[in-house]
Design a protein around this motif. Structure first.
Motif, short mmCIF file in Angstrom:
data_model
loop_
_atom_site.label_atom_id
_atom_site.label_comp_id
_atom_site.label_asym_id
_atom_site.label_seq_id
_atom_site.Cartn_x
_atom_site.Cartn_y
_atom_site.Cartn_z
N GLY A 111 0.95 -1.16 0.03
CA GLY A 111 -0.03 0.14 -0.01
C GLY A 111 0.72 1.38 0.05
N GLU A 112 0.73 2.13 0.99
CA GLU A 112 1.65 3.29 1.15
C GLU A 112 2.75 2.95 1.89
OE1 GLU A 112 0.88 6.25 -0.43
OE2 GLU A 112 -0.92 5.10 -1.29
N ASN A 113 2.95 1.94 2.57
CA ASN A 113 4.06 1.69 3.37
C ASN A 113 5.20 0.85 2.74
OD1 ASN A 113 2.66 2.84 5.67
ND2 ASN A 113 1.40 0.72 5.87
N LEU A 114 6.40 0.76 3.12
CA LEU A 114 7.48 -0.02 2.80
C LEU A 114 7.78 -1.05 3.76
CD1 LEU A 114 9.62 2.86 1.04
CD2 LEU A 114 8.46 1.12 -0.12
N VAL A 115 7.85 -2.08 3.39
CA VAL A 115 8.02 -3.30 4.57
C VAL A 115 9.53 -3.73 4.18
CG1 VAL A 115 7.36 -5.59 5.43
CG2 VAL A 115 5.64 -3.65 4.63
N PRO A 116 10.36 -3.89 5.17
CA PRO A 116 11.81 -4.24 5.15
C PRO A 116 11.95 -5.69 4.86
CG PRO A 116 11.44 -3.53 7.44
CD PRO A 116 10.29 -3.07 6.45
N PHE A 117 12.62 -6.45 4.15
CA PHE A 117 12.54 -7.79 3.80
C PHE A 117 13.89 -8.54 3.96
CE2 PHE A 117 12.78 -6.40 -0.24
CZ PHE A 117 13.07 -7.53 -1.09
N THR A 118 14.96 -7.70 3.50
CA THR A 118 16.11 -8.45 3.37
C THR A 118 17.21 -7.49 3.26
OG1 THR A 118 17.38 -10.00 2.06
CG2 THR A 118 16.55 -8.36 0.75
N LYS A 119 18.57 -7.88 3.49
CA LYS A 119 19.70 -7.21 3.33
C LYS A 119 20.38 -7.79 2.40
CE LYS A 119 19.75 -5.41 8.12
NZ LYS A 119 20.55 -5.39 9.34
N ALA A 120 21.39 -6.98 1.71
CA ALA A 120 22.50 -7.37 0.63
C ALA A 120 23.57 -6.31 0.70
CB ALA A 120 21.74 -7.44 -0.77
N TYR A 121 24.87 -6.95 0.47
CA TYR A 121 25.97 -6.26 0.45
C TYR A 121 27.02 -6.40 -0.87
CZ TYR A 121 27.53 -10.43 2.72
OH TYR A 121 27.52 -11.74 2.81
N SER A 122 26.34 -7.29 -1.81
CA SER A 122 27.39 -7.50 -2.71
C SER A 122 26.63 -7.50 -4.24
CB SER A 122 27.73 -9.29 -2.75
OG SER A 122 26.76 -9.89 -2.92
N GLY A 123 27.21 -7.33 -5.45
CA GLY A 123 26.66 -7.62 -6.67
C GLY A 123 26.91 -6.31 -7.41
#
Length: 529
Positions: free
Chosen positions: A434-446
């Motif tokens: 909807g209007e929100n952002l839900v955090p779901f993962t972290k990443a540090y490469s690529g």
């Protein structure tokens, strides 16, 4: 410690493998034997346990440096590494010492047994007696986070130069559950018998990702099998006992008690390379089922029943007490098949079947079925190949299926470590709900170094809030996140967890309102979870 600091500096100042190898070889020729052994241990991940919490070190260092906590924290945020921050802000050493690396590691063991006041005094005294680089290394050892850009392959190459021994022999010697407390330089490195320890595994043979079939020649020269999604392991049966080692040299014997019965079905002097899989009704379970057992020292009966394991056997390395790694793969597999066929059906071991195929097109179709049966893709191995050590090109290839992907929005950034300490390289991603952002993962490469530098400049100019080393940023950039698997996770706000997430590309062409949604993520969970 001075010699160890000099070695560290030589390695840290160069990106050339030849320079790093020469520095290590010089050190292994001249350093005290106990220091040499501790250096090998540190560089191969056998670090001492953490002596004190990072919070205490930050408080004591700020106090000794005469800095308010906020200024120390800001300095830490800029530098990105706690040990380096401490070594930079502390006043110069009040006096000098010339103790060995082994002395300081023994000091760590002594400190861990003291009460907090005595421990603090011991650490402050050490800081006051060590110059900058040695102080940095001592603090790294305190935190249990000592890491350096040196591979096990580079260590064995340097040891070979220093001792005149063959690299494969040295690689074998460094395998297994040794520590500087249980071995000496002479017993581990210089002794003639590398198989004295009956539990010692062989170095694993690793493969490269296959990008094209064009260079492989005719399909008749190759064996193809499924690449299963479990834990690569080596089963060792010697001296009437069994041992199970992971590819990362982690002894896993007690974690999988059902595999103990294999020593009743397989002859002494057997070493098998395979995959530990959660397995029921003659088919693999998801990695999520196996993951529940990873890290447990004891496994309750309920979990043993829910996620029983087998060894999916790939290769035979030792047969009747003889190292057969130099014999062709087709012969090793024939011996392996004979051994497994003699075991009863209830034995927790299966042979990884060779896939029948006449053309590469046939094999491509088999690969396309991988995700449906819980496999990661295919392994291609030349039938006449020996079993080598480490990652080699030419004879063994992994042909993995394409990863799953989702477009997500970066909402937090954190500085990296080591050479990336001054760059924001670790990101938290969210999907739209909807209007929100839900955090779901972290990443540090690529991403490329240039992309990391560009994002770092943007983060510094657009930080909304700071939470220690973490910075909240506006929802402005979309990235394509690739991952190997997805599973339900009550520990995450999104309700999902990804396996091996990494950034595939920076989607500068895509606005935030076109990023994927939480509903998209849940649909992927229903399909692939």
């Amino acid at each position: 410690m001075k010699d160890f600091a000099t070695l560290f500096t030589r390695i840290d100042e160069s990106t050339k493998t030849t320079v790093k190898t020469a520095a290590l070889a010089d050190y292994f020729r001249t350093a005290d034997p106990s220091d040499r052994l501790w250096t090998i241990a540190l560089f191969t991940g056998r670090r001492p346990k953490r002596t004190i919490t990072a919070t205490k070190l930050r408080t004591w260092a700020a106090e000794l440096a005469g800095l308010p906590d906020w200024l120390f924290e800001d300095s830490y945020s800029v530098v990105g590494d706690l040990a380096e921050t401490i070594s930079l802000v502390l006043p110069p050493a009040a006096h000098s010492t010339d103790h060995s690396l082994t002395y300081w590691i023994d000091k760590l063991k002594t400190l861990s047994a003291l009460d907090e006041d005595a421990r603090k005094q011991g650490i402050v005294d050490a800081w006051n007696s060590l110059p900058n680089t040695q102080r940095f290394l001592f603090t790294k050892l305190l935190t249990g986070g000592f890491r350096i850009g040196v591979s096990a392959k580079l260590i064995t190459r340097a040891l070979a130069q220093a001792t005149g021994q063959p690299e494969p022999e040295l690689t074998h010697k460094l395998m297994g559950k040794w520590t500087p407390d249980t071995a000496t330089w002479d017993s581990l490195i210089m002794a003639d018998d590398p198989t004295a320890d009956l539990s010692r595994p062989y170095p694993f043979y690793l493969s490269y990702q296959l990008d094209s079939l064009d260079d492989l020649g005719g399909p008749t020269d190759w064996n193809a099998e499924r690449k299963w999604d479990g834990i690569r392991g080596q089963l060792i049966i010697r001296g009437g006992e069994h041992h199970i080692w992971s590819r990362g040299e982690d002894l896993m014997t007690d974690r999988f008690p059902e595999l103990a019965q294999l020593k009743d079905y397989l002859p002494d002097g057997t070493v098998i390379d395979g995959e530990v899989l959660a397995f029921a009704d003659e088919k693999p379970l998801s990695f999520n089922a196996l993951q529940k057992r990873i890290g447990r020292k004891t496994v309750p009966k309920k979990l043993l029943a829910e996620a029983p394991v087998i060894l999916m056997a790939y290769d035979l390395l030792e047969h009747e007490g003889q190292d057969i790694r130099d014999t062709p793969l087709k012969d090793r597999r024939n011996h392996l098949k004979t051994l497994i066929n003699k075991a009863p059906p209830e034995a927790p071991i299966r042979l990884s079947d060779a896939l029948p195929f006449k053309t590469w097109h046939d094999l491509a179709k088999a690969r396309d079925q991988s995700r449906d049966i819980g496999a990661e893709g295919l392994m291609l191995k030349r039938l006449d190949s020996p079993y080598l050590s480490g990652r080699k090109r030419g004879d063994w290839w992994k042909w993995k299926i394409d990863p799953l992907t989702i477009d997500a929005v970066m909402i937090y950034a954190q500085a990296g470590h080591g050479r990336r300490a001054n760059l924001f390289t670790d990101y938290t991603f969210a999907v739209r709900d909807g209007e929100n952002l839900v955090p779901f993962t972290k990443a540090y490469s690529g991403l490329t170094d240039a992309e990391f530098r560009e994002i770092t400049g943007w983060v510094r100019k657009n930080t909304l809030q700071k939470f220690g080393p973490v910075r909240q940023v506006p929802a402005a950039h979309v990235f394509e996140i690739a991952f190997e698997g997805i599973q339900a996770s009550p520990r995450h706000k999104s309700g999902v967890a990804l396996r091996f997430p990494r950034m595939l590309r920076w989607r500068k062409d895509k606005p935030v309102d076109e990023a994927n949604t939480l509903a998209d993520l849940k649909e992927m969970l229903a399909t692939y979870g």
